[in-house]
Scaffold this motif. Structure first.
Motif, PDB file in Angstrom:
ATOM      1  N   VAL A  36     -11.476   2.277 -10.475  1.00  0.00           N
ATOM      2  CA  VAL A  36     -10.829   2.237  -9.157  1.00  0.00           C
ATOM      3  C   VAL A  36      -9.335   1.951  -9.285  1.00  0.00           C
ATOM      4  CG1 VAL A  36     -12.948   1.518  -8.011  1.00  0.00           C
ATOM      5  CG2 VAL A  36     -11.356  -0.228  -8.858  1.00  0.00           C
ATOM      6  N   ALA A  37      -8.783   2.077 -10.488  1.00  0.00           N
ATOM      7  CA  ALA A  37      -7.384   1.713 -10.709  1.00  0.00           C
ATOM      8  C   ALA A  37      -6.446   2.522  -9.824  1.00  0.00           C
ATOM      9  CB  ALA A  37      -7.021   1.894 -12.182  1.00  0.00           C
ATOM     10  N   GLU A  38      -6.709   3.816  -9.676  1.00  0.00           N
ATOM     11  CA  GLU A  38      -5.832   4.651  -8.854  1.00  0.00           C
ATOM     12  C   GLU A  38      -5.921   4.249  -7.380  1.00  0.00           C
ATOM     13  OE1 GLU A  38      -2.939   7.527  -8.134  1.00  0.00           O
ATOM     14  OE2 GLU A  38      -3.606   6.531  -9.972  1.00  0.00           O
ATOM     15  N   ARG A  39      -7.111   3.882  -6.924  1.00  0.00           N
ATOM     16  CA  ARG A  39      -7.263   3.424  -5.545  1.00  0.00           C
ATOM     17  C   ARG A  39      -6.483   2.113  -5.325  1.00  0.00           C
ATOM     18  NH1 ARG A  39     -13.132   1.893  -3.665  1.00  0.00           N
ATOM     19  NH2 ARG A  39     -13.545   3.591  -5.136  1.00  0.00           N
ATOM     20  N   VAL A  40      -6.554   1.225  -6.300  1.00  0.00           N
ATOM     21  CA  VAL A  40      -5.815  -0.037  -6.193  1.00  0.00           C
ATOM     22  C   VAL A  40      -4.312   0.219  -6.198  1.00  0.00           C
ATOM     23  CG1 VAL A  40      -5.289  -2.198  -7.397  1.00  0.00           C
ATOM     24  CG2 VAL A  40      -7.662  -1.436  -7.181  1.00  0.00           C
ATOM     25  N   ARG A  41      -3.849   1.129  -7.062  1.00  0.00           N
ATOM     26  CA  ARG A  41      -2.418   1.462  -7.103  1.00  0.00           C
ATOM     27  C   ARG A  41      -1.936   1.965  -5.744  1.00  0.00           C
ATOM     28  NH1 ARG A  41      -3.141   2.829 -12.732  1.00  0.00           N
ATOM     29  NH2 ARG A  41      -4.156   4.795 -12.206  1.00  0.00           N
ATOM     30  N   SER A  42      -2.722   2.862  -5.144  1.00  0.00           N
ATOM     31  CA  SER A  42      -2.330   3.427  -3.846  1.00  0.00           C
ATOM     32  C   SER A  42      -2.304   2.357  -2.765  1.00  0.00           C
ATOM     33  CB  SER A  42      -3.303   4.543  -3.460  1.00  0.00           C
ATOM     34  OG  SER A  42      -3.246   5.614  -4.387  1.00  0.00           O
ATOM     35  N   ALA A  43      -3.302   1.460  -2.776  1.00  0.00           N
ATOM     36  CA  ALA A  43      -3.344   0.396  -1.771  1.00  0.00           C
ATOM     37  C   ALA A  43      -2.163  -0.556  -1.939  1.00  0.00           C
ATOM     38  CB  ALA A  43      -4.665  -0.360  -1.875  1.00  0.00           C
ATOM     39  N   LEU A  44      -1.817  -0.883  -3.180  1.00  0.00           N
ATOM     40  CA  LEU A  44      -0.676  -1.769  -3.426  1.00  0.00           C
ATOM     41  C   LEU A  44       0.634  -1.105  -3.016  1.00  0.00           C
ATOM     42  CD1 LEU A  44      -1.542  -3.410  -6.850  1.00  0.00           C
ATOM     43  CD2 LEU A  44      -1.197  -4.589  -4.682  1.00  0.00           C
ATOM     44  N   LEU A  45       0.754   0.195  -3.242  1.00  0.00           N
ATOM     45  CA  LEU A  45       1.954   0.917  -2.834  1.00  0.00           C
ATOM     46  C   LEU A  45       2.170   0.777  -1.328  1.00  0.00           C
ATOM     47  CD1 LEU A  45       3.038   4.431  -4.025  1.00  0.00           C
ATOM     48  CD2 LEU A  45       2.966   3.947  -1.590  1.00  0.00           C
ATOM     49  N   LEU A  46       1.110   1.017  -0.554  1.00  0.00           N
ATOM     50  CA  LEU A  46       1.225   0.913   0.901  1.00  0.00           C
ATOM     51  C   LEU A  46       1.472  -0.524   1.345  1.00  0.00           C
ATOM     52  CD1 LEU A  46      -1.624   3.368   1.965  1.00  0.00           C
ATOM     53  CD2 LEU A  46       0.831   3.806   1.908  1.00  0.00           C
TER      54      LEU A  46
END
Length: 588
Positions: A160-170
């Motif tokens: 889920v690393a990419e999902r976490v990256r996207s959530a942190l970006l927002l």
């Protein structure tokens, strides 16, 4: 109360039961009374109940009076972990049952804190946490940060690393004013790995910036103009730059509102890719590759020449202190650069042709070094003619072919032959070819589709200054490898490698936020007094900020934990970043 193991023999076998007991006095003697029977020890271990129980007791455990724990930079890092909501973001992506043991989000937060506060090879994290105020500031007891628990958290994070990256970006864009995502600087770097890593989908041999080959993972970073790395993604060590840029841009366009401006070096400078960006509505300033034919267009343009380029009012930060006569001279011009893509559509791009006296001198010196090295090697061949290695003309020709690389093969006239059965060789510089090759020394091209401002035309110096801010992302690469000390890395499981790189990216995000917010609070280019040793002033960097907090401890007292007395610079930094003290200071 305390746990106790009770052994029971039944049917020839011994069973161990875990009980919670307390002491009490009966007729002046201390007796034990069972408060709760917790279950069979083997069943608790298998089900994970024992870990939850131990974790729960650890959270309730209070150190003895007088115990000291190092707080250090954790007081800053814990504040930013909380503002980002990192643990909650990770737990939403990988929920787990039970609350007594630490969640994956809590473990990830502790690992991020470790990267920032105790950067070293990923070893004995629990030992670091036991001496630091990790439990007090993150809520994770040190005993839970054992290698097995860390490994399970890394393996849970990887999918889920990419999902976490996207959530942190927002979350970063929403919560931090300094994280302006309207313009992003993109660049790749390589992180070296130790070990074989046979069959790894990430670690592979590849070229790095120092022109050496090694086992590595490439990482792409997208950083704001204020130095906040909003996006950090790994790629295979042998991967080409273009697919890495394309994948990142697809994600960023999906997450960010329209109007994104991308700045990148020549890794993105293919005409087909720039046309695709133009079709997608993404604005860009990108260095063009030599094989795009920009030099030929410059030569064919009757209005363009090095003599007609206009002086540009630009001084780099490192030359601000130099007298004008010693500074780099910049010249440039903005010209139309229409491109027809593969589908026949026209893209009205523009190119800023930029000439730099420093770049011209560097290219000239590099060519001279290459020519001198080639002549030295050819001289050794000539001196060895007829000897062991150069008995025939064929052997001489083979050696000459290896000596003359792409940079020198057209600049040297080399003639080989045979005389009286012995090979011969002569060589000389082709001055006309060298003159032709040097005519554009110091010139490069920056492609853009930026529109003109409302009240005036776009200028070449604006394009140059935008591109020159690329040092921001390169600075973060340096922080990644030096300050956070992430190389070499000794993991062998791809999931753990993927997750650790994600954690490093989160640490780098917090690193950039601390620096950007402190500089914004002080004012642009305003030095902070006392941030360097000997109380010297400087424009603050996160590296210097974290260093000022080393040595700060808390002490357990009868009234609760108390911080050491803060220094003036520590107090100033906390005030500018609006970080409240978690405990009162010691009164002296």
């Amino acid at each position: 109360m305390y746990p106790k193991v009770k052994r029971v023999r039944r049917s020839g076998r011994v069973y161990e039961y875990l009980e919670l007991v307390e002491g009490h006095r009966v007729d002046g003697q201390v007796r034990q009374r069972v408060v709760a029977k917790l279950g069979r020890l083997d069943e608790l271990t298998t089900s994970g109940g024992l870990e939850q129980l131990v974790a729960g007791l650890a959270r309730l455990d209070s150190p003895p009076l007088g115990t000291r724990r190092e707080v250090g930079p954790l007081v800053l890092v814990a504040h930013y972990l909380d503002r980002l909501g990192l643990a909650g973001i990770v737990d939403a992506a990988v929920p787990m049952r039970g609350r007594a043991s630490a969640t994956h989000g809590e473990i990830v937060a502790a690992l991020v804190a470790n990267r920032l506060c105790g950067p070293a090879p990923l070893y004995d994290v629990a030992g670091w946490a036991s001496s630091a105020a990790v439990a007090e500031l993150t809520g994770v007891p040190a005993m839970l940060l054992n290698d097995d628990r860390l490994g399970r958290a890394l393996e849970a994070l990887a999918p889920v690393a990419e999902r976490v990256r996207s959530a942190l970006l927002l979350a970063t864009i929403e919560k931090f004013a300094v994280a302006d995502a309207s313009r992003l600087h993109l660049d790749l770097t390589a992180v070296r790995f130790a070990g074989q890593h046979a069959g790894s989908a990430l670690v592979d041999k590849g070229w790095s910036a120092d022109r050496s080959i090694g086992r590595q993972v490439k990482t792409l970073q997208a950083t704001t103009k204020t130095g906040v790395p909003l996006y950090f993604r790994p790629h295979k060590g042998s991967a080409n730059e273009l697919p890495a840029f394309t994948a990142a841009l697809d994600t960023l366009r999906a997450q960010l509102p329209p109007g994104l401006v991308v700045v990148a070096d020549s890794g993105l400078g293919y005409l087909g890719n720039l046309c695709a960006l133009d079709d997608a509505g993404t604005r860009f300033v990108v260095a063009l590759r030599a094989d795009t034919g920009w030099a030929a267009r410059f030569d064919d343009d009757p209005t363009a020449s090095l003599e007609t380029l206009q002086p540009l009012d630009h001084v780099s930060a490192r030359e601000q202190h130099l007298p004008p006569t010693d500074r780099t001279v910049w010249k440039g011009a903005l010209r139309p650069f229409p491109v027809i893509d593969d589908t026949g559509n026209r893209h009205d791009l523009r190119v800023a042709y930029i000439w730099s006296s420093e770049e011209a001198a560097s290219v000239t010196q590099g060519r001279e070094r290459a020519l001198t090295a080639a002549e030295t090697a050819l001289t050794r061949v000539r001196n060895g003619l007829g000897g062991r290695y150069y008995k025939t003309r064929k052997q001489v020709d083979a050696k000459v072919a290896t000596i003359l690389g792409n940079n020198t093969k057209d600049l040297l006239r080399v003639t080989t032959g045979t005389r009286a059965g012995k090979p011969t060789i002569t060589f000389t510089r082709d001055t006309d070819a060298i003159t032709r090759a040097s005519r554009l020394d110091g010139l490069y091209a920056l492609a853009t589709n930026l529109p003109d401002p409302l009240d005036r035309p776009l200028t070449a110096v604006e394009i140059l200054k935008t591109y020159k801010n690329q040092w921001i992302v390169e600075q973060r690469h340096r922080d990644l490898k030096q300050t956070l000390k992430v190389r070499p890395i000794f993991l062998h499981n791809d999931d753990r490698i993927e997750a650790l790189i994600a954690i490093i990216g989160i640490a780098l995000l917090i690193f950039g936020l601390i620096e950007a917010e402190l500089r914004a609070a002080l004012g642009q280019n305003t030095p902070l007094p006392g941030i360097l040793p000997e109380h010297r002033a400087a424009i603050p960097t996160t590296r210097a900020v974290l260093a000022t907090f080393h040595g700060l401890h808390l002490t357990y007292t009868p009234t609760g934990p108390q911080l050491d007395r803060l220094t003036t610079i520590q107090r100033t930094i906390l005030a500018h970043l609006d970080i409240p003290l978690p405990w009162p200071e010691t009164i002296k």
